[in-house]
Design a protein around this motif. Structure first.
Motif, mmCIF file in Angstrom:
data_model
loop_
_atom_site.group_PDB
_atom_site.id
_atom_site.type_symbol
_atom_site.label_atom_id
_atom_site.label_comp_id
_atom_site.label_asym_id
_atom_site.label_seq_id
_atom_site.Cartn_x
_atom_site.Cartn_y
_atom_site.Cartn_z
ATOM 1 N N ARG A 25 0.841 -1.211 0.000
ATOM 2 C CA ARG A 25 0.000 0.000 0.000
ATOM 3 C C ARG A 25 0.869 1.251 0.000
ATOM 4 O O ARG A 25 0.379 2.351 -0.219
ATOM 5 C CB ARG A 25 -0.898 0.012 1.234
ATOM 6 C CG ARG A 25 -1.986 -1.007 1.148
ATOM 7 C CD ARG A 25 -2.891 -1.061 2.323
ATOM 8 N NE ARG A 25 -2.902 0.073 3.200
ATOM 9 C CZ ARG A 25 -3.555 0.125 4.338
ATOM 10 N NH1 ARG A 25 -4.255 -0.923 4.715
ATOM 11 N NH2 ARG A 25 -3.525 1.175 5.090
ATOM 12 N N ASN A 26 2.164 1.109 0.262
ATOM 13 C CA ASN A 26 3.076 2.244 0.348
ATOM 14 C C ASN A 26 4.256 2.056 -0.601
ATOM 15 O O ASN A 26 5.354 1.707 -0.190
ATOM 16 C CB ASN A 26 3.586 2.417 1.780
ATOM 17 C CG ASN A 26 2.464 2.704 2.746
ATOM 18 O OD1 ASN A 26 1.641 3.564 2.484
ATOM 19 N ND2 ASN A 26 2.428 1.993 3.852
ATOM 20 N N VAL A 27 4.013 2.299 -1.869
ATOM 21 C CA VAL A 27 5.046 2.108 -2.887
ATOM 22 C C VAL A 27 6.268 2.967 -2.588
ATOM 23 O O VAL A 27 7.400 2.549 -2.836
ATOM 24 C CB VAL A 27 4.473 2.422 -4.290
ATOM 25 C CG1 VAL A 27 5.553 2.368 -5.349
ATOM 26 C CG2 VAL A 27 3.352 1.459 -4.629
ATOM 27 N N LYS A 28 6.067 4.137 -2.007
ATOM 28 C CA LYS A 28 7.196 5.051 -1.764
ATOM 29 C C LYS A 28 8.232 4.438 -0.823
ATOM 30 O O LYS A 28 9.406 4.784 -0.896
ATOM 31 C CB LYS A 28 6.698 6.390 -1.211
ATOM 32 C CG LYS A 28 6.061 6.301 0.152
ATOM 33 C CD LYS A 28 5.545 7.650 0.611
ATOM 34 C CE LYS A 28 4.869 7.516 1.962
ATOM 35 N NZ LYS A 28 4.336 8.777 2.416
ATOM 36 N N TYR A 29 7.841 3.516 0.045
ATOM 37 C CA TYR A 29 8.791 2.886 0.956
ATOM 38 C C TYR A 29 9.684 1.878 0.243
ATOM 39 O O TYR A 29 10.717 1.483 0.773
ATOM 40 C CB TYR A 29 8.070 2.185 2.109
ATOM 41 C CG TYR A 29 7.314 3.117 3.015
ATOM 42 C CD1 TYR A 29 7.844 4.335 3.411
ATOM 43 C CD2 TYR A 29 6.057 2.782 3.475
ATOM 44 C CE1 TYR A 29 7.151 5.192 4.237
ATOM 45 C CE2 TYR A 29 5.346 3.628 4.315
ATOM 46 C CZ TYR A 29 5.902 4.831 4.694
ATOM 47 O OH TYR A 29 5.212 5.670 5.518
ATOM 48 N N PHE A 30 9.279 1.443 -0.924
ATOM 49 C CA PHE A 30 10.007 0.398 -1.647
ATOM 50 C C PHE A 30 10.618 0.924 -2.948
ATOM 51 O O PHE A 30 10.822 0.170 -3.884
ATOM 52 C CB PHE A 30 9.075 -0.780 -1.936
ATOM 53 C CG PHE A 30 8.706 -1.566 -0.714
ATOM 54 C CD1 PHE A 30 9.497 -2.608 -0.274
ATOM 55 C CD2 PHE A 30 7.567 -1.249 0.010
ATOM 56 C CE1 PHE A 30 9.164 -3.323 0.859
ATOM 57 C CE2 PHE A 30 7.220 -1.963 1.137
ATOM 58 C CZ PHE A 30 8.021 -3.003 1.560
ATOM 59 N N ARG A 31 10.944 2.190 -3.013
ATOM 60 C CA ARG A 31 11.491 2.765 -4.246
ATOM 61 C C ARG A 31 12.818 2.127 -4.645
ATOM 62 O O ARG A 31 13.089 1.945 -5.820
ATOM 63 C CB ARG A 31 11.680 4.274 -4.086
ATOM 64 C CG ARG A 31 10.374 5.021 -4.110
ATOM 65 C CD ARG A 31 10.598 6.509 -4.092
ATOM 66 N NE ARG A 31 9.304 7.178 -4.016
ATOM 67 C CZ ARG A 31 9.089 8.269 -3.333
ATOM 68 N NH1 ARG A 31 10.068 8.840 -2.660
ATOM 69 N NH2 ARG A 31 7.893 8.809 -3.308
ATOM 70 N N ARG A 32 13.635 1.760 -3.689
ATOM 71 C CA ARG A 32 14.965 1.219 -3.997
ATOM 72 C C ARG A 32 14.930 -0.195 -4.564
ATOM 73 O O ARG A 32 15.960 -0.696 -5.017
ATOM 74 C CB ARG A 32 15.838 1.232 -2.732
ATOM 75 C CG ARG A 32 16.297 2.625 -2.354
ATOM 76 C CD ARG A 32 17.414 2.600 -1.365
ATOM 77 N NE ARG A 32 18.610 1.961 -1.919
ATOM 78 C CZ ARG A 32 19.605 1.522 -1.162
ATOM 79 N NH1 ARG A 32 19.558 1.625 0.138
ATOM 80 N NH2 ARG A 32 20.651 0.957 -1.721
ATOM 81 N N VAL A 33 13.777 -0.860 -4.552
ATOM 82 C CA VAL A 33 13.742 -2.232 -5.064
ATOM 83 C C VAL A 33 14.064 -2.280 -6.551
ATOM 84 O O VAL A 33 14.450 -3.328 -7.058
ATOM 85 C CB VAL A 33 12.404 -2.950 -4.764
ATOM 86 C CG1 VAL A 33 12.160 -3.023 -3.279
ATOM 87 C CG2 VAL A 33 11.247 -2.312 -5.493
ATOM 88 N N GLN A 34 13.949 -1.166 -7.238
ATOM 89 C CA GLN A 34 14.307 -1.117 -8.658
ATOM 90 C C GLN A 34 15.789 -1.442 -8.857
ATOM 91 O O GLN A 34 16.174 -1.990 -9.879
ATOM 92 C CB GLN A 34 13.980 0.240 -9.248
ATOM 93 C CG GLN A 34 12.495 0.526 -9.262
ATOM 94 C CD GLN A 34 12.178 1.953 -9.681
ATOM 95 O OE1 GLN A 34 13.056 2.799 -9.778
ATOM 96 N NE2 GLN A 34 10.906 2.215 -9.934
ATOM 97 N N GLU A 35 16.610 -1.128 -7.860
ATOM 98 C CA GLU A 35 18.040 -1.447 -7.921
ATOM 99 C C GLU A 35 18.259 -2.964 -7.940
ATOM 100 O O GLU A 35 19.303 -3.440 -8.398
ATOM 101 C CB GLU A 35 18.777 -0.838 -6.728
ATOM 102 C CG GLU A 35 18.755 0.669 -6.687
ATOM 103 C CD GLU A 35 19.342 1.230 -5.416
ATOM 104 O OE1 GLU A 35 20.241 0.598 -4.827
ATOM 105 O OE2 GLU A 35 18.894 2.306 -4.988
ATOM 106 N N LEU A 36 17.299 -3.711 -7.436
ATOM 107 C CA LEU A 36 17.382 -5.175 -7.399
ATOM 108 C C LEU A 36 16.597 -5.803 -8.548
ATOM 109 O O LEU A 36 16.308 -6.985 -8.535
ATOM 110 C CB LEU A 36 16.840 -5.691 -6.063
ATOM 111 C CG LEU A 36 17.567 -5.195 -4.814
ATOM 112 C CD1 LEU A 36 16.825 -5.632 -3.563
ATOM 113 C CD2 LEU A 36 18.995 -5.681 -4.809
ATOM 114 N N LYS A 37 16.231 -4.979 -9.513
ATOM 115 C CA LYS A 37 15.458 -5.405 -10.684
ATOM 116 C C LYS A 37 14.107 -5.993 -10.268
ATOM 117 O O LYS A 37 13.648 -7.003 -10.801
ATOM 118 C CB LYS A 37 16.254 -6.388 -11.530
ATOM 119 C CG LYS A 37 17.580 -5.806 -11.993
ATOM 120 C CD LYS A 37 18.068 -6.428 -13.232
ATOM 121 C CE LYS A 37 19.342 -5.887 -13.787
ATOM 122 N NZ LYS A 37 20.098 -4.916 -13.150
#
Length: 85
Positions: free
Chosen positions: A69-81
Motif C-alpha cells: 500500500r506504500n510504494v514510496k517505501y520500496f522505491r529502492r527495489v528497482q536497484e534489485l530489478k
C-alpha cells in the motif's frame, strides 16, 4: 438478546495477513538454494527494518514484484530489478 459470537469463528484481517506472510516465508525458505547467502548482510537497504524483511523474503523467493500500500517505501527495489506495485 444478542447471542455471543463464537470466538473460534472470528477471523480478523490481521490474522489473515499473518497467515499469508507466514506461508510466504515458509515457501521462500523451502525454495531457497541450500547455499544461499544471508541477505541480512546487506541490511539496512530500506528505511524500515520491517520492510527489509519483506524485501528479503521477496528476493529469496525469486519474486519480481512486491505488492504494497506504500510504494514510496520500496522505491529502492528497482536497484534489485524488482518492482513495487
Amino acid at each position: 438478546m444478542k447471542q455471543a459470537c463464537d470466538l473460534t469463528m472470528v477471523v480478523t484481517f490481521t490474522s489473515i495477513v499473518r497467515i499469508i506472510l507466514d506461508a510466504s516465508v515458509l515457501m521462500a525458505a523451502r525454495h531457497a538454494p541450500k547455499n544461499a547467502d544471508s541477505f541480512h548482510l546487506w541490511r539496512p537497504f530500506l528505511h524500515d527494518l520491517d520492510h527489509d524483511m519483506a524485501l528479503e523474503c521477496a528476493v529469496a523467493s525469486g519474486s519480481q514484484c512486491i505488492v504494497t500500500r506504500n510504494v514510496k517505501y520500496f522505491r529502492r527495489v528497482q536497484e534489485l530489478k524488482m518492482q513495487a506495485i
